[in-house]
Design an enzyme around this catalytic site. Sequence first.
Site, PDB file in Angstrom:
ATOM      1  N   LYS A 173       8.705 -31.214  11.948  1.00  0.00           N
ATOM      2  CA  LYS A 173       7.540 -31.631  14.030  1.00  0.00           C
ATOM      3  C   LYS A 173       6.951 -30.105  14.284  1.00  0.00           C
ATOM      4  CE  LYS A 173       5.615 -33.873  16.798  1.00  0.00           C
ATOM      5  NZ  LYS A 173       4.311 -34.129  16.603  1.00  0.00           N
ATOM      6  N   LYS A 241       4.309 -26.523  25.624  1.00  0.00           N
ATOM      7  CA  LYS A 241       5.963 -27.162  25.370  1.00  0.00           C
ATOM      8  C   LYS A 241       5.894 -26.595  24.227  1.00  0.00           C
ATOM      9  CE  LYS A 241       6.793 -31.003  24.159  1.00  0.00           C
ATOM     10  NZ  LYS A 241       7.525 -32.049  23.938  1.00  0.00           N
TER      11      LYS A 241
END
Length: 285
Positions: A173, A241
């Site tokens: 991811k 993030k």
Amino acid sequence: MQNLKIGWIGLGKMGIPMAEQLINAGYALSVYNRSKDKEASLKARGVEVASTPSSLLAECDLVFLMVSDDEAVKQIFTAENGLFANESTGKIIVNMSTVSPGISKEMAALCVRKGNAYLDAPVSGSVKQAETGTLVIMVGGEENAFEKVKPVFEKLGKLSMRVGDNGAGNSAKLAINSLLALHAQGLAETVLFAQANQINTEDLLTLIGNSAIGNIFGKIKGDAIVADNYSAAFALKHIVKDLKLAKAEGLSAPLANAALATFQNAENKYGNEDIIAVLKALKEK
Ligand code: NAP
């Protein structure tokens, strides 16, 4: 698994439509969210609401998490009323949040010590794909647990693929989201360059959409630019993030480093707007 009881933790932009997919598929669902107001729409549909993560785990066979970051995951597992505040065994916990491989390995070890299984299963796709059950799901963890959860993944996504042991789903991811950041910054820079040369934005986006570099992301974000709609589907703060997590996992490359700097500069003002609000930050420079 259709007769199994499913728990869902995290009712944000992604969590609500994903939970709704499972309700629509006929699963018995029980939910928990830190902020109670976000539980209201599902409660109104007759969905059970648990008062704590541990009570949710006690009553469910399978519990999904879709929360912001490592800190949120850690709290849900280990806080006073966290998942393992009471003894629960034989459960599968599926963490679909985009978090670090490290937190997944840590929480997987905790699950195994407590007699449960853990899968990291982050998703590619945004709110629209969550609403239509067409996410792409990349999974880390034991094959056996993956096979058990697969029928549920099939209600949430168009593809679920096991890519390795715990943490591997998160690594996949982070790789994909570093490309997502480059796409967003590239699209924004391209639109601004064309605008500076008096090219109509809709014309430009139509040309891109019909060319070899046209893609679904460009279509959705292009429409948002034309509509001047920067409300968050995927909040810009989340890509900061993710790029930081990727950097911590060893990604240090010219484009990725530049994207992290760009999105970090934009975060203060536009962190709660959509990722494509990077265009506004670049325009101001
Ligand atoms: P969001 O709308 O910001 O929702 C975040 C959720 O996490 C909320 O339910 C929030 O609870 C919960 N949360 C945050 N900190 C917490 C804590 N300390 N303890 C307990 N719960 C906490 O985020 P989202 O867009 O749904 O994204 C969720 C995850 O999916 C993120 O990891 C994101 O990177 C990833 N993702 C998002 C997209 C997208 O397009 N949006 C696409 C793919 C992946 P409260 O309601 O109490 O704040």
